[in-house]
Design a protein around this motif. Structure first.
Motif, short mmCIF file in Angstrom:
data_model
loop_
_atom_site.label_atom_id
_atom_site.label_comp_id
_atom_site.label_asym_id
_atom_site.label_seq_id
_atom_site.Cartn_x
_atom_site.Cartn_y
_atom_site.Cartn_z
N MET A 254 0.83 -1.17 0.00
CA MET A 254 0.00 0.00 0.00
C MET A 254 0.89 1.25 0.00
O MET A 254 1.77 1.41 0.83
N ALA A 255 0.64 2.14 -0.94
CA ALA A 255 1.39 3.39 -1.03
C ALA A 255 0.95 4.33 0.08
O ALA A 255 -0.19 4.29 0.54
N LYS A 256 1.88 5.19 0.53
CA LYS A 256 1.59 6.11 1.62
C LYS A 256 2.01 7.53 1.25
O LYS A 256 2.84 7.74 0.37
N LEU A 257 1.45 8.47 2.01
CA LEU A 257 1.86 9.86 1.95
C LEU A 257 2.74 10.12 3.17
O LEU A 257 2.32 9.91 4.30
N TYR A 258 3.97 10.56 2.92
CA TYR A 258 4.96 10.80 3.98
C TYR A 258 5.23 12.29 4.08
O TYR A 258 5.29 12.99 3.06
N PHE A 259 5.47 12.77 5.29
CA PHE A 259 5.92 14.14 5.49
C PHE A 259 7.17 14.12 6.36
O PHE A 259 7.13 13.75 7.52
N TYR A 260 8.29 14.48 5.74
CA TYR A 260 9.57 14.64 6.42
C TYR A 260 9.73 16.12 6.69
O TYR A 260 9.83 16.91 5.74
N TYR A 261 9.73 16.52 7.95
CA TYR A 261 9.76 17.93 8.28
C TYR A 261 10.90 18.24 9.25
O TYR A 261 11.38 17.37 9.97
N ALA A 262 11.31 19.51 9.23
CA ALA A 262 12.39 19.95 10.10
C ALA A 262 12.54 21.46 9.96
O ALA A 262 11.91 22.09 9.11
N SER A 263 13.44 22.01 10.77
CA SER A 263 13.85 23.40 10.58
C SER A 263 14.82 23.43 9.41
O SER A 263 15.16 22.41 8.83
N MET A 264 15.29 24.62 9.12
CA MET A 264 16.29 24.75 8.06
C MET A 264 17.59 24.06 8.51
O MET A 264 17.82 23.86 9.70
N ASN A 265 18.39 23.68 7.55
CA ASN A 265 19.70 23.07 7.77
C ASN A 265 19.65 21.67 8.39
O ASN A 265 20.62 21.24 9.00
N ALA A 266 18.55 20.98 8.23
CA ALA A 266 18.44 19.63 8.77
C ALA A 266 18.74 18.56 7.73
O ALA A 266 18.78 17.38 8.05
N GLU B 152 10.38 13.43 11.67
CA GLU B 152 11.09 14.65 11.98
C GLU B 152 12.58 14.44 11.74
O GLU B 152 13.18 13.52 12.30
N LEU B 153 13.16 15.28 10.90
CA LEU B 153 14.59 15.29 10.68
C LEU B 153 15.20 16.30 11.65
O LEU B 153 14.56 17.28 12.02
N LYS B 154 16.41 16.08 12.06
CA LYS B 154 17.00 16.89 13.12
C LYS B 154 18.05 17.86 12.60
O LYS B 154 18.91 17.51 11.81
N ALA B 155 17.95 19.09 13.11
CA ALA B 155 18.99 20.10 12.94
C ALA B 155 19.47 20.46 14.34
O ALA B 155 18.81 20.12 15.33
N VAL B 156 20.59 21.14 14.42
CA VAL B 156 21.18 21.44 15.72
C VAL B 156 21.32 22.95 15.91
O VAL B 156 21.84 23.65 15.04
N CYS B 157 20.88 23.41 17.06
CA CYS B 157 21.05 24.80 17.48
C CYS B 157 22.51 25.01 17.89
O CYS B 157 23.22 24.05 18.20
N HIS B 158 22.94 26.26 17.95
CA HIS B 158 24.32 26.55 18.36
C HIS B 158 24.62 26.07 19.77
O HIS B 158 25.77 25.85 20.13
N CYS B 159 23.58 25.82 20.60
CA CYS B 159 23.79 25.34 21.96
C CYS B 159 23.87 23.81 22.04
O CYS B 159 24.18 23.27 23.09
N GLY B 160 23.60 23.15 20.92
CA GLY B 160 23.64 21.69 20.90
C GLY B 160 22.29 21.03 20.99
O GLY B 160 22.16 19.84 20.74
N ARG B 161 21.24 21.78 21.36
CA ARG B 161 19.90 21.22 21.41
C ARG B 161 19.35 21.06 19.99
O ARG B 161 19.86 21.65 19.04
N LYS B 162 18.25 20.31 19.90
CA LYS B 162 17.57 20.14 18.62
C LYS B 162 17.00 21.49 18.18
O LYS B 162 16.30 22.17 18.93
N ALA B 163 17.29 21.90 16.95
CA ALA B 163 16.75 23.13 16.38
C ALA B 163 15.39 22.82 15.76
O ALA B 163 15.28 21.94 14.91
N THR B 164 14.37 23.52 16.20
CA THR B 164 13.02 23.32 15.68
C THR B 164 12.43 24.59 15.09
O THR B 164 11.36 24.54 14.51
N MET B 165 13.12 25.71 15.24
CA MET B 165 12.59 27.00 14.83
C MET B 165 13.48 27.62 13.76
O MET B 165 14.68 27.35 13.71
N ASN B 166 12.88 28.49 12.95
CA ASN B 166 13.61 29.18 11.88
C ASN B 166 13.57 30.68 12.16
O ASN B 166 12.53 31.32 11.97
#
Length: 192
Positions: A1-13, A140-154
């Motif tokens: 069965m085919a699916k609809l996928y959404f890979y999302y993240a902040s920029m630079n992920a 959810e794909l992961k980007a990294v903030c300058h502090c080392g935490r997961k970046a979720t915002m742009n």
């Protein structure tokens, strides 16, 4: 069965990089794919889809009035598609997201969408909101903030690197206009 996928993240992920790797995997096995990206993003001179690490590929471009159901199902009828990959999926209209779901449900073609979840004010893009609501799989794909935490915002920045908190939802740009941050540092930057 085919699916609809959404890979999302902040920029630079690595959304575009991941899309291009998935496309390569299908094509390496002799399978036909169809790549799409937003017509609004015309930054790249060489390829329609281009990652920050230098990978790129040609793609069709969608605008708000593009009928993805018609375009993709017509191409699929001519030569069967193994997969459709859409970059900058945040710019899809809600109707286009439903067309993508129809491609998976009725045409049996998996649709992999890659895009931002939220804009520079922390608001959902209409296409992303619809994808979050109806996609079969959310990744959810992961980007990294300058502090080392997961970046979720742009964070949108001006020419001097200062935070911008007003303006149109869509302003195309890369590292010169946006910085991926964790929520804490995003809020701190906007409060200065």
């Amino acid at each position: 069965m085919a699916k609809l996928y959404f890979y999302y993240a902040s920029m630079n992920a690595g959304k575009s990089t991941t899309l291009l790797q998935a496309d390569f995997n299908y094509r390496e096995r002799g399978m036909r794919t169809l790549l799409w990206t937003a017509a609004i993003d015309g930054r790249s001179a060489d390829h329609a889809i281009e990652s920050r690490i230098g990978l790129g590929a040609d793609a069709r471009r969608f605008a708000a009035d593009t009928d993805l159901w018609h375009e993709v199902s017509t191409a699929h009828a001519v030569a069967p598609l193994a997969c459709v990959l859409i970059d900058e999926a945040q710019f899809l209209t809600p109707d286009q997201v439903w067309q993508c779901a129809r491609l998976a449900d009725e045409a049996g073609v998996p649709v992999l969408c890659y895009g931002l979840r939220t804009d520079f004010q922390g608001e959902l893009f209409p296409g992303s909101a619809q994808l979050l609501g109806i996609a079969d799989a959310l990744v959810e794909l992961k980007a990294v903030c300058h502090c080392g935490r997961k970046a979720t915002m742009n964070l949108r920045i001006d020419a001097a690197g200062g935070a911008v908190d007003e303006g149109a939802q869509t302003e195309i740009g890369g590292n010169d206009r946006y910085v991926a941050l964790c929520r804490r540092h995003f809020r701190e930057a906007l409060s200065r």
